[in-house]
Design a protein around this motif. Sequence first.
Motif, short mmCIF file in Angstrom:
data_model
loop_
_atom_site.label_atom_id
_atom_site.label_comp_id
_atom_site.label_asym_id
_atom_site.label_seq_id
_atom_site.Cartn_x
_atom_site.Cartn_y
_atom_site.Cartn_z
N LYS A 110 1.18 -1.80 0.28
CA LYS A 110 0.02 -0.31 0.36
C LYS A 110 0.74 1.52 0.18
N ASN A 111 0.39 2.18 -0.95
CA ASN A 111 1.35 3.21 -0.65
C ASN A 111 3.13 3.03 -1.66
N VAL A 112 3.67 1.70 -1.30
CA VAL A 112 4.92 2.01 -0.90
C VAL A 112 6.12 3.00 -1.71
N THR A 113 6.24 3.91 -0.76
CA THR A 113 7.83 4.80 -1.27
C THR A 113 9.51 4.40 -0.51
N PHE A 114 10.37 4.03 -1.29
CA PHE A 114 11.05 3.94 -0.61
C PHE A 114 12.93 4.05 -1.87
N GLY A 115 13.65 4.67 -1.05
CA GLY A 115 14.84 5.37 -1.84
C GLY A 115 15.94 3.77 -0.70
N TYR A 116 16.98 3.73 -2.05
CA TYR A 116 18.90 3.88 -1.01
C TYR A 116 19.33 4.30 -0.30
N THR A 117 19.10 5.26 -0.73
CA THR A 117 19.81 6.54 -0.32
C THR A 117 18.03 7.65 -0.06
N PRO A 118 18.63 8.98 0.98
CA PRO A 118 17.19 9.61 1.22
C PRO A 118 17.11 10.43 -0.22
N ASP A 119 18.31 11.10 -0.88
CA ASP A 119 18.27 11.98 -1.91
C ASP A 119 17.74 11.09 -2.80
N LYS A 120 17.38 9.77 -3.61
CA LYS A 120 17.12 9.28 -4.80
C LYS A 120 16.41 8.39 -4.12
N VAL A 121 14.49 9.01 -4.75
CA VAL A 121 13.34 7.39 -4.79
C VAL A 121 13.54 6.80 -5.65
N VAL A 122 13.26 5.38 -5.23
CA VAL A 122 13.29 4.62 -6.33
C VAL A 122 12.42 3.88 -6.27
N LEU A 123 11.29 3.39 -5.82
CA LEU A 123 10.05 3.35 -5.46
C LEU A 123 8.95 3.89 -5.31
#
Length: 651
Positions: A415-428
Amino acid sequence: MARTLEQLQKQYNSIAAANKPNMPPMGRPGGPGGPRGAGMSGKPKNTKATMSRLLTYMKPYTLRFIGVLLCMLASTVTSLIGAYLLAPIINRLTLAVLPDAPIEMSAAERLADRVIGAAQPAFLQNGVMGYVLTAVLVLGGVYLVGILTTYLQSRLMLTVSQGITERIRNDLFKKLQKLPVRYFDAHPTGEVMSRFTNDIDNIDMMLNNSLTSLVSGAVTLIGTFTFMVTTNWILTLVTVAFVPLLVKGVTAIAGRSRKYYKGQQAALGAVNGYMEETVTGQKVVKVFNHEQECTEEFGLLNDDMRDKQFKAQFWGGVMGPIMHNISMISYGVTVGVGGVLMCTAGLTPGALTVFASYSRQFSMPINMLSQQTTVIFAALAGAERVFQVMDADPEAPDKANAASADGMRGDIELKNVTFGYTPDKVVLKNVSLYAHPGQKIAFVGSTGAGKTTVTNLLSRFYDIGEGSITIDGVDVRDYPRDDLRRNIAMVLQDTHLFTGTVRENIRYGRLDATDDEVIAAAKTASAHSFIMRLQDGYDTLLEGDGANLSQGQRQLLNIARAAISKAPILVLDEATSSVDTRTERHIERGLARLMKDRTTFVIAHRLSTVRNADAIMVLEHGEIIERGNHEQLLAQKGRYYELYTGQKELD
């Protein structure tokens, strides 16, 4: 066109950190025992804290280390006493030859004379020869004690040093098992492995050699100085006057030698890196006729390494002769002054003989203590690197009231997943989807679109930033990690097999599986037939990551490993991308049986492998831009349609 030396060094010098050979100690060119990678380790940033932490590992061995110190003290004292017992022997022999010689022994010499006289048995009371024979027996007894204490010291110190390094290795390995996948993604394998090899070897070397050398050298230095002062204070001043010259010589040569060893280390790392890359890529070299360029480039690196090794070995080897000659000059001056004192101040021949021996012995600990500096700094720097890993943040602990994963069915929802391996680059970005038990969900899209990231979050290799992922209605963060991952089986593109038998590699998926279950899993994966054709069947030993098997066979064993786990959730990440079409069909039969009654996530570049998926998610730049089954997506004539019909290709 061959690259220049500067280009090659820049590209391959970074490998030096993971390829640290033995460096010979100063004064012994080419010999064993030097610090591993000392030149690259440099000095530790916090020597006091690192040493304090190392001492905590020594606590269980405190009594043994005290025993080492006592044995070391006894060995040093026996050596000094043995040398001093020579004085009355020389004096007695001198008087036997020159009865009228004006010899007046000091109080210490008279004491040593009485000790020998008291030990003289009745059958040796026949003049000077009986005295000499008694002295030889006494000396033999003293040196025998020295030999025994030295042996005991070595044995005890070995148990201490090996025990400490064993504990450090165990603690480091245990910590690695608790580190998150994020750590291994951010640190190259060679860098992690160097902690177990070079860094811990340096610690062991310091504990086993340098620590005892430092203590022994300090005790010898103090003891020798004490005996020298009691023998003759004037000769002591003469000997001590040469100490600044010895220290200056050691410091100057050690500094230059350390600089050249650092250059040698970097050059050797570059050579090793180039050799490894060229040998593993030999087929590519031959296909593109690059042999001549490789030979020229290796010649540049090899010549550079030869020059730097020459300087390093020269300055490392020159230490011994220079220090020896300074010591001999000190010895000669001391003996010359002693001869004058014999003629003018009543110094006995025995005292001069003993003092000459002490004079030579006095310079040895100074040289030894100076040489151990490099080894100690390398070991402390290595210990600091080891402790950095131990202090790395582990995976967050499971919740105290974690949910039970027993009977997990595999009903998954994002549900509404947002993720980035580093804070400055969002992957999902705001990804939502669901997968009911037994469904097959496929992900397609360009490289870097976030397909593998979804499965990383599902397994909690990383924790999400925003949104939620639930399995059977429970947030994945509420499950214990071990239980969660026990319910997820993975078949990845890059196969990895461990050294061991085929049976053991399949059983890795569930260690309590029976032999019959291993065979059943192999049959499910369509691997049983090729396994039975191997020389020893299921007992065939695999080495080198299964180098004696084809890529397809290795993948089938990976599938069998997943099958035996009985996990309700299955992740297939490019499981067939590295095999040919015929092998792919063979693998797909095994995968079809494996996916039955499991919730399956499939990541694939070959769109033909996802046609029968219940739902296909098209990901681009971290967002799901299309979703549906194969027919629905083709009817939309969007991105999936373009990819499937070949109007556009995956990046």
